[in-house]
Design a protein around this motif. Sequence first.
Motif, PDB file in Angstrom:
ATOM      1  N   MET A 140       0.848  -1.185   0.000  1.00  0.00           N
ATOM      2  CA  MET A 140       0.000   0.000   0.000  1.00  0.00           C
ATOM      3  C   MET A 140       0.890   1.244   0.000  1.00  0.00           C
ATOM      4  SD  MET A 140      -3.300   0.879   0.393  1.00  0.00           S
ATOM      5  CE  MET A 140      -4.242   2.289   0.879  1.00  0.00           C
ATOM      6  N   GLY A 141       0.598   2.176  -0.880  1.00  0.00           N
ATOM      7  CA  GLY A 141       1.362   3.414  -0.973  1.00  0.00           C
ATOM      8  C   GLY A 141       0.880   4.472   0.006  1.00  0.00           C
ATOM      9  N   ARG A 142       1.343   5.678  -0.206  1.00  0.00           N
ATOM     10  CA  ARG A 142       0.994   6.778   0.685  1.00  0.00           C
ATOM     11  C   ARG A 142      -0.220   7.546   0.163  1.00  0.00           C
ATOM     12  NH1 ARG A 142       5.919  10.279   2.885  1.00  0.00           N
ATOM     13  NH2 ARG A 142       6.431  10.811   0.756  1.00  0.00           N
ATOM     14  N   ARG A 143      -1.002   8.072   1.108  1.00  0.00           N
ATOM     15  CA  ARG A 143      -2.087   9.003   0.769  1.00  0.00           C
ATOM     16  C   ARG A 143      -1.432  10.350   0.510  1.00  0.00           C
ATOM     17  NH1 ARG A 143      -7.300   8.161   2.896  1.00  0.00           N
ATOM     18  NH2 ARG A 143      -7.420  10.381   3.327  1.00  0.00           N
ATOM     19  N   MET A 144      -1.733  10.949  -0.636  1.00  0.00           N
ATOM     20  CA  MET A 144      -1.115  12.226  -0.975  1.00  0.00           C
ATOM     21  C   MET A 144      -2.135  13.127  -1.647  1.00  0.00           C
ATOM     22  SD  MET A 144       2.609  11.002  -2.395  1.00  0.00           S
ATOM     23  CE  MET A 144       3.639  12.199  -1.584  1.00  0.00           C
ATOM     24  N   PHE A 145      -1.871  14.418  -1.601  1.00  0.00           N
ATOM     25  CA  PHE A 145      -2.685  15.362  -2.349  1.00  0.00           C
ATOM     26  C   PHE A 145      -1.816  16.501  -2.827  1.00  0.00           C
ATOM     27  CE2 PHE A 145      -3.177  16.469   2.138  1.00  0.00           C
ATOM     28  CZ  PHE A 145      -2.984  17.837   2.166  1.00  0.00           C
ATOM     29  N   VAL A 146      -2.298  17.185  -3.860  1.00  0.00           N
ATOM     30  CA  VAL A 146      -1.628  18.359  -4.407  1.00  0.00           C
ATOM     31  C   VAL A 146      -2.524  19.537  -4.074  1.00  0.00           C
ATOM     32  CG1 VAL A 146      -0.712  19.473  -6.473  1.00  0.00           C
ATOM     33  CG2 VAL A 146      -0.651  16.971  -6.258  1.00  0.00           C
ATOM     34  N   ALA A 147      -1.911  20.613  -3.574  1.00  0.00           N
ATOM     35  CA  ALA A 147      -2.719  21.734  -3.097  1.00  0.00           C
ATOM     36  C   ALA A 147      -2.017  23.064  -3.282  1.00  0.00           C
ATOM     37  CB  ALA A 147      -3.043  21.540  -1.616  1.00  0.00           C
ATOM     38  N   VAL A 148      -2.835  24.113  -3.248  1.00  0.00           N
ATOM     39  CA  VAL A 148      -2.359  25.476  -3.087  1.00  0.00           C
ATOM     40  C   VAL A 148      -2.531  25.787  -1.600  1.00  0.00           C
ATOM     41  CG1 VAL A 148      -2.828  27.906  -3.595  1.00  0.00           C
ATOM     42  CG2 VAL A 148      -2.957  26.197  -5.430  1.00  0.00           C
ATOM     43  N   VAL A 149      -1.456  26.204  -0.953  1.00  0.00           N
ATOM     44  CA  VAL A 149      -1.505  26.532   0.476  1.00  0.00           C
ATOM     45  C   VAL A 149      -1.501  28.056   0.617  1.00  0.00           C
ATOM     46  CG1 VAL A 149      -0.322  26.304   2.697  1.00  0.00           C
ATOM     47  CG2 VAL A 149      -0.315  24.389   1.070  1.00  0.00           C
TER      48      VAL A 149
ATOM     49  N   GLU B 209      -2.660  25.286  10.177  1.00  0.00           N
ATOM     50  CA  GLU B 209      -1.533  24.664   9.465  1.00  0.00           C
ATOM     51  C   GLU B 209      -1.994  23.526   8.545  1.00  0.00           C
ATOM     52  OE1 GLU B 209      -1.592  22.971  13.699  1.00  0.00           O
ATOM     53  OE2 GLU B 209      -1.704  24.963  12.830  1.00  0.00           O
ATOM     54  N   GLN B 210      -3.262  23.138   8.633  1.00  0.00           N
ATOM     55  CA  GLN B 210      -3.787  22.102   7.744  1.00  0.00           C
ATOM     56  C   GLN B 210      -4.657  22.683   6.624  1.00  0.00           C
ATOM     57  OE1 GLN B 210      -5.603  19.203  10.452  1.00  0.00           O
ATOM     58  NE2 GLN B 210      -3.723  18.031  10.266  1.00  0.00           N
ATOM     59  N   TRP B 211      -4.780  23.992   6.550  1.00  0.00           N
ATOM     60  CA  TRP B 211      -5.624  24.608   5.529  1.00  0.00           C
ATOM     61  C   TRP B 211      -4.942  24.572   4.171  1.00  0.00           C
ATOM     62  CZ3 TRP B 211      -6.979  29.521   8.795  1.00  0.00           C
ATOM     63  CH2 TRP B 211      -7.948  29.192   9.737  1.00  0.00           C
ATOM     64  N   HIS B 212      -5.703  24.227   3.154  1.00  0.00           N
ATOM     65  CA  HIS B 212      -5.187  24.162   1.789  1.00  0.00           C
ATOM     66  C   HIS B 212      -6.361  24.081   0.812  1.00  0.00           C
ATOM     67  CE1 HIS B 212      -5.789  20.004   3.139  1.00  0.00           C
ATOM     68  NE2 HIS B 212      -6.169  19.784   1.880  1.00  0.00           N
ATOM     69  N   ILE B 213      -6.085  24.348  -0.440  1.00  0.00           N
ATOM     70  CA  ILE B 213      -7.065  24.205  -1.523  1.00  0.00           C
ATOM     71  C   ILE B 213      -6.614  22.995  -2.338  1.00  0.00           C
ATOM     72  CG2 ILE B 213      -8.091  25.278  -3.560  1.00  0.00           C
ATOM     73  CD1 ILE B 213      -7.182  28.026  -2.245  1.00  0.00           C
ATOM     74  N   THR B 214      -7.339  21.897  -2.222  1.00  0.00           N
ATOM     75  CA  THR B 214      -6.945  20.649  -2.881  1.00  0.00           C
ATOM     76  C   THR B 214      -7.190  20.719  -4.386  1.00  0.00           C
ATOM     77  OG1 THR B 214      -7.514  19.402  -0.880  1.00  0.00           O
ATOM     78  CG2 THR B 214      -7.287  18.146  -2.923  1.00  0.00           C
ATOM     79  N   LEU B 215      -6.151  20.388  -5.138  1.00  0.00           N
ATOM     80  CA  LEU B 215      -6.246  20.303  -6.600  1.00  0.00           C
ATOM     81  C   LEU B 215      -6.464  18.860  -7.043  1.00  0.00           C
ATOM     82  CD1 LEU B 215      -3.284  22.691  -7.456  1.00  0.00           C
ATOM     83  CD2 LEU B 215      -5.728  23.256  -7.376  1.00  0.00           C
ATOM     84  N   ALA B 216      -5.863  17.914  -6.323  1.00  0.00           N
ATOM     85  CA  ALA B 216      -6.003  16.487  -6.635  1.00  0.00           C
ATOM     86  C   ALA B 216      -5.692  15.686  -5.384  1.00  0.00           C
ATOM     87  CB  ALA B 216      -5.043  16.073  -7.755  1.00  0.00           C
ATOM     88  N   PHE B 217      -6.441  14.605  -5.188  1.00  0.00           N
ATOM     89  CA  PHE B 217      -6.208  13.692  -4.060  1.00  0.00           C
ATOM     90  C   PHE B 217      -5.939  12.307  -4.615  1.00  0.00           C
ATOM     91  CE2 PHE B 217      -7.769  10.455  -1.153  1.00  0.00           C
ATOM     92  CZ  PHE B 217      -6.974  10.716  -0.044  1.00  0.00           C
ATOM     93  N   MET B 218      -4.874  11.677  -4.122  1.00  0.00           N
ATOM     94  CA  MET B 218      -4.511  10.322  -4.540  1.00  0.00           C
ATOM     95  C   MET B 218      -4.427   9.458  -3.287  1.00  0.00           C
ATOM     96  SD  MET B 218      -2.864  12.830  -6.560  1.00  0.00           S
ATOM     97  CE  MET B 218      -1.390  13.023  -5.629  1.00  0.00           C
ATOM     98  N   SER B 219      -5.266   8.436  -3.192  1.00  0.00           N
ATOM     99  CA  SER B 219      -5.331   7.627  -1.967  1.00  0.00           C
ATOM    100  C   SER B 219      -4.205   6.611  -1.852  1.00  0.00           C
ATOM    101  CB  SER B 219      -6.678   6.914  -1.872  1.00  0.00           C
ATOM    102  OG  SER B 219      -6.835   6.044  -2.963  1.00  0.00           O
TER     103      SER B 219
END
Length: 183
Positions: A1-10, A35-45
């Motif tokens: 199992m890989g890592r949960r990741m996302f791409v965001a504008v912070v 410190e957890q606020w962001h605008i998610t562009l893509a989420f990869m589980s």
Amino acid sequence: MGRRMFVAVVPPEPVQEDLAAFLEPRAEHPWIAPEQWHITLAFMSDVSASAEDRLVEGLEAAAARRTSMRLQLAGAGAFPDPWAAKVLWVGVRGDVDELGRLARNVRNSAQHAGATPDGQAFAPHLTVSRLRRVQEQTRWVRVLDTYEGPSWVADEICLIASELGVGPHGRPRYEIVATAGLG
């Protein structure tokens, strides 16, 4: 199992501080930490270690094809809706068409790298509260809808790894893995 990741504008620190100051007198609500606020562009589980390097390269190329943009946090809403909310969010105004093009480029790059993004349609927002159970939140949406933050120039995207339940108070822990400049 890989890592949960996302791409965001912070959003930058002054923008976070402004929104935090707006929410602070309303501390009876369970707000997400700034410190957890962001605008998610893509989420990869599930991003495998082998796909991660390709993902970083692809995101750098995707970011280079887009330009920096002026954004502002303003307006509000709830997912799925204010009468049965699980998430409260603040909206994004400004160059949202460019933000949408960036999200498309980011998602295409992730797919090409073998890090398949979720199929959710891109809806520009910043999550400020995740509720433990679905509940009516029309009052809070009306309160949040009065917020208009300072504008800023977004000039980079971040690839962020997310580990569920290992941060303070059982929250996720986020780690910025890479950043890529726009333009």
